[in-house]
Design a protein around this motif. Structure first.
Motif, PDB file in Angstrom:
ATOM      1  N   LEU A  52      10.489 -24.777   0.805  1.00 30.07           N
ATOM      2  CA  LEU A  52      10.913 -23.953   1.944  1.00 30.07           C
ATOM      3  C   LEU A  52      10.050 -22.698   2.064  1.00 30.07           C
ATOM      4  CD1 LEU A  52      14.833 -24.079   1.735  1.00 30.07           C
ATOM      5  CD2 LEU A  52      13.233 -25.824   2.509  1.00 30.07           C
ATOM      6  N   VAL A  53       9.725 -22.105   0.926  1.00 35.02           N
ATOM      7  CA  VAL A  53       8.882 -20.901   0.929  1.00 35.02           C
ATOM      8  C   VAL A  53       7.536 -21.212   1.585  1.00 35.02           C
ATOM      9  CG1 VAL A  53       7.554 -19.333  -0.581  1.00 35.02           C
ATOM     10  CG2 VAL A  53       9.961 -19.788  -1.071  1.00 35.02           C
ATOM     11  N   GLY A  54       6.991 -22.386   1.294  1.00 38.44           N
ATOM     12  CA  GLY A  54       5.690 -22.768   1.848  1.00 38.44           C
ATOM     13  C   GLY A  54       5.710 -22.763   3.367  1.00 38.44           C
ATOM     14  N   ALA A  55       6.771 -23.331   3.942  1.00 37.05           N
ATOM     15  CA  ALA A  55       6.864 -23.391   5.408  1.00 37.05           C
ATOM     16  C   ALA A  55       7.077 -21.996   5.995  1.00 37.05           C
ATOM     17  CB  ALA A  55       8.002 -24.325   5.807  1.00 37.05           C
ATOM     18  N   ALA A  56       7.917 -21.202   5.334  1.00 39.92           N
ATOM     19  CA  ALA A  56       8.195 -19.843   5.828  1.00 39.92           C
ATOM     20  C   ALA A  56       6.928 -18.991   5.777  1.00 39.92           C
ATOM     21  CB  ALA A  56       9.300 -19.204   4.983  1.00 39.92           C
ATOM     22  N   GLU A  57       6.149 -19.201   4.744  1.00 41.26           N
ATOM     23  CA  GLU A  57       4.897 -18.456   4.579  1.00 41.26           C
ATOM     24  C   GLU A  57       3.911 -18.791   5.703  1.00 41.26           C
ATOM     25  OE1 GLU A  57       3.186 -19.440   0.819  1.00 41.26           O
ATOM     26  OE2 GLU A  57       1.552 -18.010   1.049  1.00 41.26           O
ATOM     27  N   LEU A  58       3.903 -20.053   6.055  1.00 39.75           N
ATOM     28  CA  LEU A  58       2.998 -20.488   7.127  1.00 39.75           C
ATOM     29  C   LEU A  58       3.382 -19.820   8.460  1.00 39.75           C
ATOM     30  CD1 LEU A  58       0.676 -22.269   7.990  1.00 39.75           C
ATOM     31  CD2 LEU A  58       2.268 -24.182   8.177  1.00 39.75           C
ATOM     32  N   VAL A  59       4.699 -19.757   8.706  1.00 38.55           N
ATOM     33  CA  VAL A  59       5.176 -19.087   9.928  1.00 38.55           C
ATOM     34  C   VAL A  59       4.735 -17.631   9.917  1.00 38.55           C
ATOM     35  CG1 VAL A  59       7.271 -18.254  11.107  1.00 38.55           C
ATOM     36  CG2 VAL A  59       7.167 -20.609  10.255  1.00 38.55           C
ATOM     37  N   ASP A  60       4.914 -16.998   8.774  1.00 43.58           N
ATOM     38  CA  ASP A  60       4.578 -15.579   8.648  1.00 43.58           C
ATOM     39  C   ASP A  60       3.075 -15.349   8.856  1.00 43.58           C
ATOM     40  OD1 ASP A  60       5.818 -12.946   7.781  1.00 43.58           O
ATOM     41  OD2 ASP A  60       4.056 -13.039   6.481  1.00 43.58           O
ATOM     42  N   TRP A  61       2.277 -16.185   8.235  1.00 42.23           N
ATOM     43  CA  TRP A  61       0.816 -16.044   8.344  1.00 42.23           C
ATOM     44  C   TRP A  61       0.380 -16.231   9.805  1.00 42.23           C
ATOM     45  CZ3 TRP A  61      -3.073 -19.166   4.729  1.00 42.23           C
ATOM     46  CH2 TRP A  61      -4.362 -18.627   4.876  1.00 42.23           C
ATOM     47  N   HIS A  62       0.997 -17.237  10.421  1.00 42.26           N
ATOM     48  CA  HIS A  62       0.699 -17.521  11.822  1.00 42.26           C
ATOM     49  C   HIS A  62       0.989 -16.285  12.674  1.00 42.26           C
ATOM     50  CE1 HIS A  62       0.815 -19.573  15.694  1.00 42.26           C
ATOM     51  NE2 HIS A  62       0.259 -20.632  15.110  1.00 42.26           N
ATOM     52  N   ARG A  63       2.159 -15.679  12.431  1.00 46.04           N
ATOM     53  CA  ARG A  63       2.545 -14.488  13.217  1.00 46.04           C
ATOM     54  C   ARG A  63       1.623 -13.316  12.937  1.00 46.04           C
ATOM     55  NH1 ARG A  63       9.082 -15.353  12.527  1.00 46.04           N
ATOM     56  NH2 ARG A  63       9.103 -17.206  13.846  1.00 46.04           N
ATOM     57  N   THR A  71      -2.910 -18.163  18.677  1.00 36.78           N
ATOM     58  CA  THR A  71      -1.984 -17.828  19.755  1.00 36.78           C
ATOM     59  C   THR A  71      -0.718 -18.659  19.603  1.00 36.78           C
ATOM     60  OG1 THR A  71      -2.979 -19.517  21.126  1.00 36.78           O
ATOM     61  CG2 THR A  71      -3.714 -17.248  21.497  1.00 36.78           C
ATOM     62  N   GLY A  72       0.309 -18.282  20.337  1.00 35.81           N
ATOM     63  CA  GLY A  72       1.572 -19.031  20.288  1.00 35.81           C
ATOM     64  C   GLY A  72       2.353 -18.629  19.057  1.00 35.81           C
ATOM     65  N   ASP A  73       3.562 -19.171  18.945  1.00 34.84           N
ATOM     66  CA  ASP A  73       4.408 -18.810  17.814  1.00 34.84           C
ATOM     67  C   ASP A  73       4.711 -20.069  17.007  1.00 34.84           C
ATOM     68  OD1 ASP A  73       5.821 -17.167  16.174  1.00 34.84           O
ATOM     69  OD2 ASP A  73       7.649 -17.200  17.401  1.00 34.84           O
ATOM     70  N   ALA A  74       4.588 -19.985  15.701  1.00 32.67           N
ATOM     71  CA  ALA A  74       4.974 -21.119  14.848  1.00 32.67           C
ATOM     72  C   ALA A  74       6.485 -21.071  14.671  1.00 32.67           C
ATOM     73  CB  ALA A  74       4.281 -21.002  13.511  1.00 32.67           C
ATOM     74  N   ARG A 390      -8.125  -9.853   5.461  1.00 35.57           N
ATOM     75  CA  ARG A 390      -8.534 -11.156   6.007  1.00 35.57           C
ATOM     76  C   ARG A 390      -7.333 -11.946   6.537  1.00 35.57           C
ATOM     77  NH1 ARG A 390      -8.675 -16.317   3.722  1.00 35.57           N
ATOM     78  NH2 ARG A 390      -7.551 -15.602   1.898  1.00 35.57           N
ATOM     79  N   VAL A 391      -6.173 -11.814   5.853  1.00 32.53           N
ATOM     80  CA  VAL A 391      -4.966 -12.554   6.272  1.00 32.53           C
ATOM     81  C   VAL A 391      -3.945 -11.601   6.902  1.00 32.53           C
ATOM     82  CG1 VAL A 391      -5.244 -14.449   4.634  1.00 32.53           C
ATOM     83  CG2 VAL A 391      -4.017 -12.395   3.914  1.00 32.53           C
ATOM     84  N   ARG A 392      -4.386 -10.376   7.162  1.00 31.30           N
ATOM     85  CA  ARG A 392      -3.588  -9.352   7.844  1.00 31.30           C
ATOM     86  C   ARG A 392      -2.249  -9.086   7.141  1.00 31.30           C
ATOM     87  NH1 ARG A 392      -2.732  -9.187  13.598  1.00 31.30           N
ATOM     88  NH2 ARG A 392      -3.379  -7.030  13.488  1.00 31.30           N
ATOM     89  N   GLU A 393      -2.290  -9.060   5.808  1.00 27.92           N
ATOM     90  CA  GLU A 393      -1.078  -8.742   5.049  1.00 27.92           C
ATOM     91  C   GLU A 393      -1.064  -7.243   4.755  1.00 27.92           C
ATOM     92  OE1 GLU A 393       2.066  -8.536   4.139  1.00 27.92           O
ATOM     93  OE2 GLU A 393       1.912 -10.702   3.786  1.00 27.92           O
ATOM     94  N   THR A 394       0.042  -6.600   5.141  1.00 27.08           N
ATOM     95  CA  THR A 394       0.113  -5.143   4.941  1.00 27.08           C
ATOM     96  C   THR A 394       0.918  -4.767   3.700  1.00 27.08           C
ATOM     97  OG1 THR A 394       2.027  -5.101   6.388  1.00 27.08           O
ATOM     98  CG2 THR A 394      -0.123  -4.583   7.392  1.00 27.08           C
ATOM     99  N   ALA A 395       1.744  -5.687   3.214  1.00 31.45           N
ATOM    100  CA  ALA A 395       2.520  -5.390   1.998  1.00 31.45           C
ATOM    101  C   ALA A 395       1.694  -5.849   0.804  1.00 31.45           C
ATOM    102  CB  ALA A 395       3.860  -6.106   2.038  1.00 31.45           C
ATOM    103  N   ALA A 396       0.881  -4.982   0.274  1.00 32.47           N
ATOM    104  CA  ALA A 396      -0.012  -5.365  -0.821  1.00 32.47           C
ATOM    105  C   ALA A 396      -0.251  -4.155  -1.713  1.00 32.47           C
ATOM    106  CB  ALA A 396      -1.326  -5.888  -0.259  1.00 32.47           C
ATOM    107  N   MET A 397      -0.039  -4.369  -2.990  1.00 37.08           N
ATOM    108  CA  MET A 397      -0.077  -3.236  -3.917  1.00 37.08           C
ATOM    109  C   MET A 397      -0.190  -3.785  -5.334  1.00 37.08           C
ATOM    110  SD  MET A 397       2.929  -0.428  -3.937  1.00 37.08           S
ATOM    111  CE  MET A 397       2.906   0.922  -5.101  1.00 37.08           C
TER     112      MET A 397
END
Ligand code: FAD
Length: 457
Positions: A52-63, A71-74, A390-397
């Motif tokens: 489930l995490v894998g699919a949720a991660e894909l949605v998040d990355w897409h967004r 473009t578009g929403d996963a 590169r993957v536009r992740e802002t929560a990184a530390m």
């Protein structure tokens, strides 16, 4: 009366390895489980969750990439995702059963309990054995609140046919964070009702960043809510709580409630030993119900009994699958060859599988300071680093803890994409006493998140 050399209670990470090893060494072995064979991790925990995490991660990355080449929403299709999940979980019991049969292991289904120091009964079948292994796992901690019967478990959540619109999690531990991150990406309105500092075993600064990020996903993370009861109101549930006074931690008079379509228990787990009648076998347990063991993972009060996995009270052991697996190897060796192996938990990594994940190994800064170690701490927000931008992740530390003088890596704490993988490199360093210089001089594959390690130490 059936007689065995080894009876193993539980077919999960802690039990299976012992049963297999002892059977391969020619011992007469039996396994007992009151759930389908396979244990929590494969059937009701790590593996289905990670699907489930894998699919949720894909949605998040897409967004995150929206407007940057995508473009578009996963959208998450929950019923289809559940079907995919079952392709992993459904075959497990049968495969496990077949594997036991091949090894000549007797397989008992049902709830077992001790009737004496070397006697056991499963339903009405009486068994006797030279050794027992208690690998009976854990269960949700009883909440002790009115309406507890309305609260679903993590097992129920991982098996939902449809995802309700509003979900409330009681607790703010790793299960609450992971499930909240899945559910919010799947479109549910999520509330977490925690009390006090969440994820206490992880670095406080990184947890703070994760909480902030989780809130930015519109998850309502409450850390001052002492849940007092759950009531059914038609098709929804009303969860009553008292707000703790932030400064003192005391629960004040201010009463509050929220409503939800599903309430999930995520308030911790305790060893599942209550049904085993441990007293009949003279097996001592601690106040949580975990079997008290010596350095050989053997019961301190009955030498015929060993324990592994979540049901064992072994200092330094986290309730995680790889720890149970490690203990099962130790227990098998001690049963087969006499006590000769002790567990070694150094460098156990643990991960909160949120998106992005939070990962840790070794000492936190707080723990190292409490121990009086002379340390050097390095910490940065890494959202601007190439691997995250590169993957536009802002929560990184990250935060690393290095011992002054020896330069040894004492601890590493990561939040960001691939933190769950990169932590394993730090785990090798912690377990094998590698230094910051060893890690910074490595020639890593580039561009990878692993190559960022050189800049973290
Ligand atoms: C939702 C969730 C997510 C998790 N995610 C992770 C993760 O990502 N990574 C990780 O490392 N760990 C994770 N864990 C923890 C991990 O699943 C456990 O640490 C691990 O499964 C423990 O293995 P075990 O062998 O001790 O017990 P289990 O795998 O729980 O097996 C014990 C078995 O014994 C049975 N049993 C108990 N009492 C009796 C009895 N009296 N008679 C007969 N049978 C009995 C139980 O029903 C159970 O089937 C997760 C746990 C949960 C709940």
């Amino acid at each position: 009366m059936e007689r065995y050399d080894v009876i193993v209670v539980g077919t999960g990470a802690g039990g299976s390895g012992v049963a297999n090893r002892c059977a391969k060494a020619g011992r007469r072995v039996a396994v007992v489980d009151d759930e389908p064979y396979g244990g929590t991790c494969l059937l009701r925990g790590c593996d289905p969750k990670k699907v489930l995490v894998g699919a949720a991660e894909l949605v998040d990355w897409h967004r995150r990439m929206d407007g940057q080449g995508l473009t578009g929403d996963a959208q998450l299709d929950w019923p289809a995702l559940m079907r995919f999940k079952r392709t992993f979980t459904d075959p497990v019991p049968q495969q496990q059963e077949a594997s036991y049969q091949k090894l000549g292991i007797a397989a008992y289904h049902g709830r077992g309990r001790f009737t004496g120091p070397d006697r056991f009964v499963v339903d009405s079948t009486e068994l006797e054995s030279r050794f027992f292994v208690i690998a009976s796992g854990a269960r949700p901690t009883p909440l002790g609140i009115p309406g507890e019967e309305h609260v679903k478990t993590s097992t129920d959540f991982l098996d939902l046919e449809l995802l309700p619109r509003r979900i409330a999690f009681i607790g703010a531990g790793y299960i609450a964070f992971e499930f909240a991150h899945i559910a919010t990406r799947a479109g549910a309105a999520v509330t977490m009702l925690g009390r006090g500092r969440p994820l206490r075993q992880f670095d406080a600064d990184l947890v703070g960043r994760l909480v902030e990020h989780t809130r930015s996903l519109t998850v309502d993370v409450r850390l001052d809510a002492a849940v007092g009861g759950v009531e059914r109101a038609g098709s929804e549930f009303r969860i009553r709580f008292r707000r703790a006074e932030a400064a003192t931690g005391r629960t004040g008079a201010s009463k509050d409630f929220i409503t939800a379509d599903l309430v999930v228990h995520a308030a911790g787990r305790i060893p599942k030993t209550g049904d085993l009648d441990l007293g009949r076998a003279n097996v001592e347990a601690d106040e949580r119900g975990a079997v008290k063991v010596n350095e050989w993972l053997q019961s301190v009060s009955n030498p015929k009994v060993y324990a592994a996995g979540d049901a064992a009270a072994s200092p330094g052991a986290l309730p995680l699958t790889p720890v149970g697996g490690h203990q099962s190897v130790i227990v098998a060796s001690n049963i087969l060859h006499g006590n000769n192996k002790k567990p070694d938990y150094r460098g156990t990594s643990s991960v909160v599988f949120t998106t992005p994940p939070l990962a840790a190994v070794g000492l936190t800064e707080e723990e190292a300071r409490r121990k009086g170690s002379k340390i050097r701490v390095k910490s940065e927000d890494t959202r601007s680093w190439f691997s995250n931008r590169r993957v536009r992740e802002t929560a990184a530390m990250y935060k690393t803890v290095v011992e002054e003088g020896t330069n040894r890596i004492l601890g590493a704490h990561l939040l960001g994409p691939h933190a769950d993988e990169v932590i394993n490199l730090f785990a090798i360093a912690v377990r094998h006493n590698l230094t910051a210089t060893d890690l910074s001089h490595m020639i890593y594959a580039y561009p990878t998140s692993g190559s960022d390690i050189a800049y973290m130490v």
